[in-house]
Design a protein around this motif. Structure first.
Motif, PDB file in Angstrom:
ATOM      1  N   ARG A  79       0.818  -1.204   0.000  1.00 14.66           N
ATOM      2  CA  ARG A  79       0.000   0.000   0.000  1.00 14.66           C
ATOM      3  C   ARG A  79       0.857   1.261   0.000  1.00 14.66           C
ATOM      4  O   ARG A  79       0.504   2.271  -0.616  1.00 14.66           O
ATOM      5  CB  ARG A  79      -0.927   0.006   1.217  1.00 14.66           C
ATOM      6  N   LEU A 144      -4.863  -0.194 -14.182  1.00 15.33           N
ATOM      7  CA  LEU A 144      -5.803   0.202 -13.135  1.00 15.33           C
ATOM      8  C   LEU A 144      -5.235   1.364 -12.326  1.00 15.33           C
ATOM      9  O   LEU A 144      -5.933   2.350 -12.056  1.00 15.33           O
ATOM     10  CB  LEU A 144      -6.092  -0.985 -12.213  1.00 15.33           C
ATOM     11  N   THR A 148      -6.875   5.118 -12.302  1.00 18.87           N
ATOM     12  CA  THR A 148      -7.411   5.631 -11.044  1.00 18.87           C
ATOM     13  C   THR A 148      -6.725   6.934 -10.636  1.00 18.87           C
ATOM     14  O   THR A 148      -7.384   7.932 -10.336  1.00 18.87           O
ATOM     15  CB  THR A 148      -7.232   4.591  -9.928  1.00 18.87           C
ATOM     16  N   SER A 174     -11.112  10.891   0.698  1.00 17.52           N
ATOM     17  CA  SER A 174     -11.499   9.957  -0.351  1.00 17.52           C
ATOM     18  C   SER A 174     -10.277   9.279  -0.956  1.00 17.52           C
ATOM     19  O   SER A 174     -10.314   8.086  -1.275  1.00 17.52           O
ATOM     20  CB  SER A 174     -12.254  10.695  -1.460  1.00 17.52           C
ATOM     21  N   GLU A 176      -7.512   8.455   0.453  1.00 18.68           N
ATOM     22  CA  GLU A 176      -7.069   7.358   1.319  1.00 18.68           C
ATOM     23  C   GLU A 176      -7.929   6.121   1.106  1.00 18.68           C
ATOM     24  O   GLU A 176      -7.426   4.997   1.057  1.00 18.68           O
ATOM     25  CB  GLU A 176      -7.130   7.794   2.789  1.00 18.68           C
ATOM     26  N   ARG A 177      -9.225   6.346   0.954  1.00 14.46           N
ATOM     27  CA  ARG A 177     -10.115   5.209   0.714  1.00 14.46           C
ATOM     28  C   ARG A 177      -9.840   4.574  -0.640  1.00 14.46           C
ATOM     29  O   ARG A 177      -9.964   3.366  -0.824  1.00 14.46           O
ATOM     30  CB  ARG A 177     -11.593   5.640   0.788  1.00 14.46           C
ATOM     31  N   VAL A 178      -9.488   5.402  -1.602  1.00 11.94           N
ATOM     32  CA  VAL A 178      -9.143   4.873  -2.926  1.00 11.94           C
ATOM     33  C   VAL A 178      -7.909   3.986  -2.818  1.00 11.94           C
ATOM     34  O   VAL A 178      -7.856   2.886  -3.394  1.00 11.94           O
ATOM     35  CB  VAL A 178      -8.897   6.029  -3.913  1.00 11.94           C
ATOM     36  N   ASP A 180      -6.950   2.401  -0.148  1.00 12.78           N
ATOM     37  CA  ASP A 180      -7.408   1.180   0.516  1.00 12.78           C
ATOM     38  C   ASP A 180      -8.008   0.220  -0.503  1.00 12.78           C
ATOM     39  O   ASP A 180      -7.719  -0.982  -0.497  1.00 12.78           O
ATOM     40  CB  ASP A 180      -8.473   1.516   1.571  1.00 12.78           C
ATOM     41  N   GLY A 181      -8.854   0.773  -1.346  1.00 10.97           N
ATOM     42  CA  GLY A 181      -9.533  -0.053  -2.333  1.00 10.97           C
ATOM     43  C   GLY A 181      -8.553  -0.714  -3.287  1.00 10.97           C
ATOM     44  O   GLY A 181      -8.641  -1.921  -3.552  1.00 10.97           O
ATOM     45  N   THR A 185      -7.854  -4.683  -3.643  1.00  7.31           N
ATOM     46  CA  THR A 185      -8.040  -5.341  -4.939  1.00  7.31           C
ATOM     47  C   THR A 185      -6.800  -6.119  -5.347  1.00  7.31           C
ATOM     48  O   THR A 185      -6.876  -7.278  -5.768  1.00  7.31           O
ATOM     49  CB  THR A 185      -8.355  -4.294  -6.012  1.00  7.31           C
ATOM     50  N   TRP A 189      -6.160 -10.490  -5.822  1.00  8.78           N
ATOM     51  CA  TRP A 189      -6.407 -10.384  -7.264  1.00  8.78           C
ATOM     52  C   TRP A 189      -6.308 -11.779  -7.869  1.00  8.78           C
ATOM     53  O   TRP A 189      -5.308 -12.136  -8.488  1.00  8.78           O
ATOM     54  CB  TRP A 189      -5.353  -9.453  -7.872  1.00  8.78           C
TER      55      TRP A 189
ATOM     56  N   HIS B 140     -17.414   8.423  -1.020  1.00  6.16           N
ATOM     57  CA  HIS B 140     -16.082   7.951  -1.419  1.00  6.16           C
ATOM     58  C   HIS B 140     -16.192   7.026  -2.629  1.00  6.16           C
ATOM     59  O   HIS B 140     -15.404   7.109  -3.572  1.00  6.16           O
ATOM     60  CB  HIS B 140     -15.417   7.189  -0.270  1.00  6.16           C
ATOM     61  N   LEU B 144     -14.561   7.236  -6.307  1.00 10.48           N
ATOM     62  CA  LEU B 144     -13.701   6.173  -6.821  1.00 10.48           C
ATOM     63  C   LEU B 144     -14.167   5.737  -8.207  1.00 10.48           C
ATOM     64  O   LEU B 144     -13.354   5.602  -9.135  1.00 10.48           O
ATOM     65  CB  LEU B 144     -13.706   4.976  -5.864  1.00 10.48           C
ATOM     66  N   ALA B 147     -13.411   8.548 -10.784  1.00  5.06           N
ATOM     67  CA  ALA B 147     -11.991   8.634 -11.098  1.00  5.06           C
ATOM     68  C   ALA B 147     -11.565   7.472 -11.980  1.00  5.06           C
ATOM     69  O   ALA B 147     -10.880   7.651 -12.993  1.00  5.06           O
ATOM     70  CB  ALA B 147     -11.175   8.645  -9.808  1.00  5.06           C
ATOM     71  N   THR B 148     -11.979   6.282 -11.620  1.00  7.38           N
ATOM     72  CA  THR B 148     -11.539   5.098 -12.355  1.00  7.38           C
ATOM     73  C   THR B 148     -12.057   5.107 -13.784  1.00  7.38           C
ATOM     74  O   THR B 148     -11.289   4.945 -14.745  1.00  7.38           O
ATOM     75  CB  THR B 148     -12.010   3.828 -11.635  1.00  7.38           C
ATOM     76  N   ARG B 177     -11.128  -6.560 -15.725  1.00 12.45           N
ATOM     77  CA  ARG B 177     -10.404  -6.734 -14.472  1.00 12.45           C
ATOM     78  C   ARG B 177     -10.612  -5.532 -13.563  1.00 12.45           C
ATOM     79  O   ARG B 177     -10.665  -5.651 -12.335  1.00 12.45           O
ATOM     80  CB  ARG B 177      -8.905  -6.942 -14.726  1.00 12.45           C
ATOM     81  N   VAL B 178     -10.705  -4.364 -14.160  1.00  8.23           N
ATOM     82  CA  VAL B 178     -10.961  -3.156 -13.378  1.00  8.23           C
ATOM     83  C   VAL B 178     -12.325  -3.260 -12.691  1.00  8.23           C
ATOM     84  O   VAL B 178     -12.473  -2.936 -11.504  1.00  8.23           O
ATOM     85  CB  VAL B 178     -10.895  -1.902 -14.272  1.00  8.23           C
ATOM     86  N   THR B 185     -13.643  -4.386  -4.146  1.00  6.03           N
ATOM     87  CA  THR B 185     -13.403  -3.308  -3.188  1.00  6.03           C
ATOM     88  C   THR B 185     -14.689  -2.889  -2.488  1.00  6.03           C
ATOM     89  O   THR B 185     -14.737  -2.747  -1.265  1.00  6.03           O
ATOM     90  CB  THR B 185     -12.790  -2.098  -3.907  1.00  6.03           C
ATOM     91  N   TRP B 189     -15.937  -3.295   1.755  1.00  5.43           N
ATOM     92  CA  TRP B 189     -15.514  -1.920   2.022  1.00  5.43           C
ATOM     93  C   TRP B 189     -15.769  -1.624   3.498  1.00  5.43           C
ATOM     94  O   TRP B 189     -16.718  -0.942   3.854  1.00  5.43           O
ATOM     95  CB  TRP B 189     -16.316  -0.967   1.127  1.00  5.43           C
TER      96      TRP B 189
END
Lengths: 192, 192
Positions: A79, A144, A148, A174, A176-178, A180-181, A185, A189, B140, B144, B147-148, B177-178, B185, B189
């Motif tokens: 991370r 990815l 992002t 937000s 930080e949460r991204v 985390d996500g 993932t 994976w 959040h 996400l 953005a993605t 995959r994304v 995620t 969460w």
DNA sequence: GACTCCTTCCTACGGTCCATAGGTTTCAGC
DNA sequence: GCTGAAACCTATGGACCGTAGGAAGGAGTC
């Protein structure tokens, strides 16, 4: 008349500074010439066109960000590595909006190949190395991450996160949460 | 001289078509006027400036995409809902590159508020409703997603996924995959 | 220290475009 | 047919890009 000592590199550097000040779309050769105290046509000795000047800003910015990412990635993984890469782009987009915008310009294949773009791809691969992905999955992961982080920076720059109600969470929260996500993932994976 | 019957809406529509054909940055009032068979200054009755014309393309495109997203979201939830939203943006960016680029323009607060932007935010919230997130987490998550998806479309449009080796996986494969990643995620969460 | 020649930088110019000012024409409604 | 509000016009100024061709600085040579 004393010569100013223009070079392609100095023009590109000045274009980058100007881009940060007034926005990439307002980087005109006229403004650049004025900044050097020189007539506009003089620039054509060093730059082929206005578009060429902007591409050189992009190349410069890609080199700068690659160096920043390389430094930020030193000695971290997981991370923290994601945070390092994402943090560089986010900070760069705020500190150097014009240069950042230039990095989003489409480059032709030859220019892209000789730019720091491939180095960025390598660095991103390095950033996800800790997740022990396969070759193909690593490519997916790099995409990815790129999507992002750049999407986030773009929305942030466009003010999309500020259009909501005043009690909405901060962009930092937000992000930080991204992270985390993304971390979650990549950790789980499973190959399809 | 017979009147052409210009209106603000018709100018905006023509600007959108032109943007898709030649790129948003080449949407000039001169070209628009020529398309209508009209002198350039005549457009100023309907549009305040070139920038205004481009903003109107953005508003039109935001409405169109909001309608598309609303239709695609009907009756689906979870990963399918994510795929619906992402699929709309990806397809739209390919089918209408100029309009899509316009949706990335920064809008001032008042314009943004009266645009379809808030509706997009609502739709995104609806898309993640199945994940049973709290108020803040939903915000959040919406960021996400935005953005993605937009980052992905931008990188794709810039050709970033085509600069790699020829045996690299396709953009379509990465996008699946994304979606997997986003779904995983949001499914787990945990609130921090 | 004068000469040569490459390069830098110049003026002059034509073209495209944005935007404003102010006049003329079309057309709907009376 | 008249009237007034639009739509649409010509004329104009200004910014900028990019080309053509000339003048001048300055490094290297003798």
């Amino acid at each position: 008349m004393p010569r100013v000592g223009l070079t392609t590199a100095r023009v590109a550097e000045a274009a980058a500074v100007l881009a940060d000040e007034v926005g990439l779309e307002h980087v005109t050769l006229a403004a650049l010439a004025q900044r050097f105290g020189v007539a506009t046509p003089s620039l054509y000795t060093h730059v082929r066109s206005q578009a060429d000047a902007r591409v050189r800003v992009a190349l410069l910015a890609l080199e700068e960000t690659a160096d920043l990412v390389a430094a930020a990635l030193a000695g971290v993984s997981g991370r923290d590595a994601l945070a390092a890469v994402g943090g560089v782009w986010r900070a760069y987009a705020v500190a150097h909006p014009g240069r950042y915008a230039a990095t989003r310009l489409p480059l032709d294949a030859a220019t892209a190949a000789s730019s720091a773009g491939p180095r960025h791809a390598e660095l991103s691969r390095a950033a996800v190395r800790g997740y022990r992905l396969g070759e193909v999955d690593a490519t997916h992961a790099v995409r990815l991450l790129g999507a992002t982080f750049h999407g986030y920076a773009a929305l942030d720059a466009a003010g999309a996160f500020g259009h909501g109600p005043p009690d909405a969470p901060s962009s930092d929260a937000s992000f930080e949460r991204v992270l985390d996500g993304l971390h979650a993932t990549l950790t789980s994976w499973e190959t399809r």
